[in-house]
Scaffold this active site. Sequence first.
Site, PDB file in Angstrom:
ATOM      1  N   HIS A  45      -6.546  -5.939   2.970  1.00 41.92           N
ATOM      2  CA  HIS A  45      -7.108  -5.702   1.639  1.00 41.92           C
ATOM      3  C   HIS A  45      -8.624  -5.817   1.705  1.00 41.92           C
ATOM      4  O   HIS A  45      -9.173  -6.910   1.551  1.00 41.92           O
ATOM      5  CB  HIS A  45      -6.545  -6.697   0.623  1.00 41.92           C
ATOM      6  CG  HIS A  45      -7.068  -6.468  -0.766  1.00 41.92           C
ATOM      7  ND1 HIS A  45      -6.610  -5.449  -1.579  1.00 41.92           N
ATOM      8  CD2 HIS A  45      -8.036  -7.092  -1.477  1.00 41.92           C
ATOM      9  CE1 HIS A  45      -7.259  -5.475  -2.731  1.00 41.92           C
ATOM     10  NE2 HIS A  45      -8.133  -6.467  -2.696  1.00 41.92           N
ATOM     11  N   THR A  93     -10.191   3.989  -8.972  1.00 41.61           N
ATOM     12  CA  THR A  93      -9.213   3.330  -9.837  1.00 41.61           C
ATOM     13  C   THR A  93      -8.465   2.221  -9.115  1.00 41.61           C
ATOM     14  O   THR A  93      -7.853   1.374  -9.767  1.00 41.61           O
ATOM     15  CB  THR A  93      -8.198   4.342 -10.399  1.00 41.61           C
ATOM     16  OG1 THR A  93      -7.550   5.010  -9.305  1.00 41.61           O
ATOM     17  CG2 THR A  93      -8.879   5.366 -11.291  1.00 41.61           C
ATOM     18  N   HIS A  98     -10.041   2.954   0.430  1.00 42.95           N
ATOM     19  CA  HIS A  98      -9.154   4.066   0.788  1.00 42.95           C
ATOM     20  C   HIS A  98      -9.954   5.352   0.895  1.00 42.95           C
ATOM     21  O   HIS A  98     -10.991   5.515   0.253  1.00 42.95           O
ATOM     22  CB  HIS A  98      -8.005   4.224  -0.216  1.00 42.95           C
ATOM     23  CG  HIS A  98      -8.452   4.385  -1.647  1.00 42.95           C
ATOM     24  ND1 HIS A  98      -8.845   3.327  -2.424  1.00 42.95           N
ATOM     25  CD2 HIS A  98      -8.571   5.484  -2.434  1.00 42.95           C
ATOM     26  CE1 HIS A  98      -9.182   3.763  -3.631  1.00 42.95           C
ATOM     27  NE2 HIS A  98      -9.030   5.076  -3.659  1.00 42.95           N
TER      28      HIS A  98
HETATM   29  P1  DGP Z   1      -9.304   6.425  -6.521  1.00 41.10           P
HETATM   30  O1  DGP Z   1      -9.287   7.032  -7.891  1.00 41.10           O
HETATM   31  O2  DGP Z   1     -10.365   6.990  -5.607  1.00 41.10           O
HETATM   32  O3  DGP Z   1      -9.338   4.899  -6.600  1.00 41.10           O
HETATM   33  O4  DGP Z   1      -7.927   6.830  -5.858  1.00 41.10           O
HETATM   34  C1  DGP Z   1      -6.733   6.167  -6.112  1.00 41.10           C
HETATM   35  C2  DGP Z   1      -5.632   7.142  -5.853  1.00 41.10           C
HETATM   36  O5  DGP Z   1      -4.442   6.402  -5.722  1.00 41.10           O
HETATM   37  C3  DGP Z   1      -5.394   8.153  -6.965  1.00 41.10           C
HETATM   38  O6  DGP Z   1      -5.652   9.463  -6.470  1.00 41.10           O
HETATM   39  C4  DGP Z   1      -3.936   7.999  -7.335  1.00 41.10           C
HETATM   40  C5  DGP Z   1      -3.376   7.185  -6.198  1.00 41.10           C
HETATM   41  N1  DGP Z   1      -2.322   6.258  -6.568  1.00 41.10           N
HETATM   42  C6  DGP Z   1      -2.393   5.294  -7.528  1.00 41.10           C
HETATM   43  N2  DGP Z   1      -1.232   4.614  -7.577  1.00 41.10           N
HETATM   44  C7  DGP Z   1      -0.428   5.136  -6.621  1.00 41.10           C
HETATM   45  C8  DGP Z   1       0.893   4.863  -6.190  1.00 41.10           C
HETATM   46  O7  DGP Z   1       1.586   3.959  -6.681  1.00 41.10           O
HETATM   47  N3  DGP Z   1       1.397   5.645  -5.187  1.00 41.10           N
HETATM   48  C9  DGP Z   1       0.650   6.642  -4.601  1.00 41.10           C
HETATM   49  N4  DGP Z   1       1.255   7.337  -3.627  1.00 41.10           N
HETATM   50  N5  DGP Z   1      -0.598   6.926  -4.981  1.00 41.10           N
HETATM   51  C10 DGP Z   1      -1.135   6.185  -5.980  1.00 41.10           C
END
Ligand code: DGP
Length: 112
Positions: A45, A93, A98
Amino acid sequence: MDCIFCKIVAGDIPSTKVYEDDTVLAFRDINPQAPTHILVIPKEHIANGAADITADNAAVVGHIFEIIAKLAKEEGLSDFRVVTNNGEGAGQTVPHLHFHLLGGRTLGVEMG
Ligand code: DGP
């Protein structure tokens, strides 16, 4: 820890995994913005994002980019984009470092 991506790493939240090793996990974004939209994350993390990369944790970032190159090849992408958002104002978000791998369609030239 109340972190969605840590829960995905732990297997407590299901995901469509495309790569996993001891330090890195890659899985398909739940809300894809392109035909290929993969998230590549350190299992550790690293909060909150790119602003928190230090000499102590930077090695995994190099490894993540190796995996991104491998996944881009596997997805048949010669043209692709790698994005990391840092901070809410930049669209972040999930406060766990990532990288988005996006491709499979023509990507706009505007970065912002
Ligand atoms: P960012 O907005 O840059 O923090 O990207 C976060 C991304 O994470 C967003 O494109 C949606 C994805 N995301 C959020 N929750 C989940 C989840 O539970 N599963 C998957 N596969 N993606 C998720």
